[in-house]
Structure formats: C-alpha cells, structure tokens
Design a protein around this motif. Structure first.
Motif, short mmCIF file in Angstrom:
data_model
loop_
_atom_site.label_atom_id
_atom_site.label_comp_id
_atom_site.label_asym_id
_atom_site.label_seq_id
_atom_site.Cartn_x
_atom_site.Cartn_y
_atom_site.Cartn_z
N GLY A 3 0.57 -1.26 0.43
CA GLY A 3 -0.08 -0.28 -0.21
C GLY A 3 0.79 1.62 0.23
N ALA A 4 1.80 1.45 0.51
CA ALA A 4 2.92 2.14 0.90
C ALA A 4 3.02 2.86 -0.91
CB ALA A 4 3.76 2.09 1.85
N LEU A 5 3.79 1.08 -1.28
CA LEU A 5 4.35 1.58 -2.67
C LEU A 5 3.38 2.27 -3.65
CD1 LEU A 5 6.62 0.97 -5.34
CD2 LEU A 5 5.13 -1.44 -5.47
N PHE A 6 2.20 1.93 -3.23
CA PHE A 6 1.17 2.83 -4.77
C PHE A 6 1.12 4.13 -3.96
CE2 PHE A 6 -3.55 4.23 -4.89
CZ PHE A 6 -3.69 4.01 -6.24
N SER A 7 1.11 4.41 -2.47
CA SER A 7 1.10 5.94 -2.28
C SER A 7 2.24 6.90 -3.24
CB SER A 7 1.15 6.25 -0.72
OG SER A 7 -0.28 5.61 0.21
N LEU A 8 3.06 6.07 -3.40
CA LEU A 8 4.71 6.78 -3.31
C LEU A 8 4.77 6.96 -4.83
CD1 LEU A 8 7.56 7.42 -2.83
CD2 LEU A 8 8.04 4.68 -3.34
N TYR A 9 3.83 5.84 -5.91
CA TYR A 9 4.00 5.82 -7.18
C TYR A 9 2.84 7.19 -7.43
CZ TYR A 9 2.80 4.98 -11.67
OH TYR A 9 2.73 4.79 -13.27
N TYR A 10 1.58 7.34 -6.82
CA TYR A 10 0.65 8.23 -7.18
C TYR A 10 1.47 9.64 -6.44
CZ TYR A 10 -3.11 10.78 -7.28
OH TYR A 10 -4.75 11.49 -6.75
N LEU A 11 1.70 9.94 -5.64
CA LEU A 11 2.20 11.19 -5.04
C LEU A 11 3.16 11.22 -5.65
CD1 LEU A 11 1.56 10.87 -0.81
CD2 LEU A 11 -0.09 12.32 -2.74
N ARG A 12 4.27 10.42 -6.30
CA ARG A 12 5.85 10.86 -7.09
C ARG A 12 5.50 11.24 -8.48
NH1 ARG A 12 8.80 13.60 -8.24
NH2 ARG A 12 10.45 13.05 -9.44
N HIS A 13 4.42 10.22 -8.86
CA HIS A 13 4.15 10.65 -10.46
C HIS A 13 3.32 11.16 -11.22
CE1 HIS A 13 8.02 7.79 -11.09
NE2 HIS A 13 7.17 7.19 -10.11
N VAL A 14 2.53 11.60 -9.92
CA VAL A 14 0.99 12.10 -11.09
C VAL A 14 1.68 13.26 -11.17
CG1 VAL A 14 -1.23 13.51 -10.23
CG2 VAL A 14 -0.78 10.85 -9.49
N TYR B 268 1.59 8.25 -22.45
CA TYR B 268 1.03 7.39 -21.75
C TYR B 268 1.83 6.62 -21.82
CZ TYR B 268 -2.87 10.37 -22.29
OH TYR B 268 -4.38 11.50 -21.73
N LEU B 269 2.37 6.58 -22.56
CA LEU B 269 3.45 4.52 -23.13
C LEU B 269 4.24 4.56 -21.41
CD1 LEU B 269 4.26 2.10 -24.77
CD2 LEU B 269 5.74 3.81 -25.84
N ASP B 270 5.31 5.37 -21.32
CA ASP B 270 5.79 5.53 -20.48
C ASP B 270 4.98 5.48 -18.80
OD1 ASP B 270 8.11 5.71 -19.08
OD2 ASP B 270 7.52 7.89 -18.17
N LEU B 271 3.94 5.87 -18.68
CA LEU B 271 2.64 6.05 -17.12
C LEU B 271 2.58 4.38 -17.60
CD1 LEU B 271 1.03 9.39 -16.82
CD2 LEU B 271 2.83 7.97 -15.59
N SER B 272 2.07 3.95 -18.85
CA SER B 272 1.16 2.60 -18.82
C SER B 272 2.31 1.47 -18.15
CB SER B 272 0.74 2.39 -20.32
OG SER B 272 2.26 2.26 -21.37
N TRP B 273 3.54 1.56 -18.50
CA TRP B 273 4.57 0.44 -18.26
C TRP B 273 4.50 0.08 -17.16
CZ3 TRP B 273 9.04 0.09 -16.00
CH2 TRP B 273 9.94 1.91 -15.74
N ARG B 274 4.86 1.74 -16.54
CA ARG B 274 5.23 2.37 -15.04
C ARG B 274 3.56 1.31 -14.14
NH1 ARG B 274 8.37 7.23 -13.46
NH2 ARG B 274 9.54 7.27 -15.27
N GLY B 275 2.65 1.40 -14.59
CA GLY B 275 1.28 1.19 -13.90
C GLY B 275 1.25 0.56 -13.91
N ALA B 276 1.15 -1.11 -15.34
CA ALA B 276 0.98 -2.18 -15.00
C ALA B 276 1.96 -2.63 -13.85
CB ALA B 276 1.38 -2.40 -16.74
N LEU B 277 3.73 -2.18 -14.04
CA LEU B 277 4.26 -2.74 -12.87
C LEU B 277 4.07 -2.65 -11.52
CD1 LEU B 277 6.76 -4.33 -13.06
CD2 LEU B 277 8.07 -2.27 -13.16
#
Length: 159
Positions: free
Chosen positions: A97-108, A115-124
């Motif tokens: 859950g912390a990983l998701f929070s970090l991703y959301y706060l860092r990459h928004v 979209y291509l860069d965000l899509s592979w990051r989101g899939a990972l």
C-alpha cells in the motif's frame, strides 16, 4: 503428506520470500531517493525496474505452482508462530500500500511523460502489488494452518 511435499513447499515459500525481499528492497530504495530528492523529477533505473519485474515473475510462478501442485504440509503447527506468520503477512501488504501511495504521489505531477511511459509503470505497479498480495495470502494460509493444527493438537474444540 510426504516428506517431498514438505521440501517442495519450503523451497517454493523460500523463493517467494526472496522475491518479496527484492521487491521490498527496491521500494525502500525508492523511498530513500524520494526523501533525499524532494521536488526533483526522478526516473526509475532500468536495472531496478528489471530486477523488480523479474522478482514478480519468479514469485508469481512459485505461488501459482505451489497453489496447484503442493499442499501446506500437515507437520507445521504452532499457535504463537502461526500468529507471527499471519502478522508478517499483514505487515508485508502494508508495504504494498505504501508503494502505491509513493507511486501516486511521486508520478502524478509527471503526467506529461506520455501514456506509454505511464502505462508500463502502472502495469509494473499493479503487478508488484498483486505479487505482494499473493505472497501475503500464502503467509496467511500458512499461519492459519499452523494455528488450527496447534489448537487441534491441544484438543481445543474451537479449531
């Protein structure tokens, strides 16, 4: 259950544990980078992303193989140890859950990356969280089985 089943179960659980440790170590590294570089745009290194993706793939292969072909050995039992294993499972998913929070706060703020860069990051990200979920679910199953067997050994009717 055969001794071979116990050995296979331990090997698969150990492999899943090592994969989860690799993922969590990368999460820790990301947290440290974020704290040290607040406000600057950072890109994930290919080595870190590849290492995480490989850990997810190996961990998932072990999980699904174990789920279909190897049962939790009946020889494992212990009320206190079962509680600790279940606790470790829940704490492990908190890091997901912390990983998701970090991703959301860092990459928004970087939504203009494309979209291509965000899509592979989101899939990972989804794959990592799902892999951690499967691993913690495996620990929950093991912890519950250990607790039930311990209670049955004591003759507790609540088991």
């Amino acid at each position: 259950m055969s001794d071979g089943n116990s050995r296979r179960y331990l090997i698969l659980l150990l492999a899943q544990t090592l994969c989860a440790m690799v993922v969590l170590a990368n999460v820790r590294g990301i947290f440290l980078l974020l704290i040290d570089n607040i406000g600057t745009i950072m890109t994930a290194t290919r080595g870190s992303a590849l290492q995480t993706a490989l850990a997810v793939l190996i961990g998932q292969a072990c999980y699904w193989w174990r789920l279909r072909h190897v049962t939790i050995p009946a020889t494992y039992g212990g009320l206190v140890i079962g509680h600790f294993v279940s606790f470790a499972a829940r704490i492990g998913f908190i890091f997901g859950g912390a990983l998701f929070s970090l991703y959301y706060l860092r990459h928004v703020p970087e939504l203009d990356l494309g979209y291509l860069d965000l899509s592979w990051r989101g899939a990972l990200l989804i794959a990592v969280i799902f892999a951690l979920y499967c691993y913690t679910l495996e620990l929950e199953r093991l912890g519950n089985a250990m607790q039930i067997r311990a209670m049955q050994a004591k003759g507790d009717s609540r088991a």
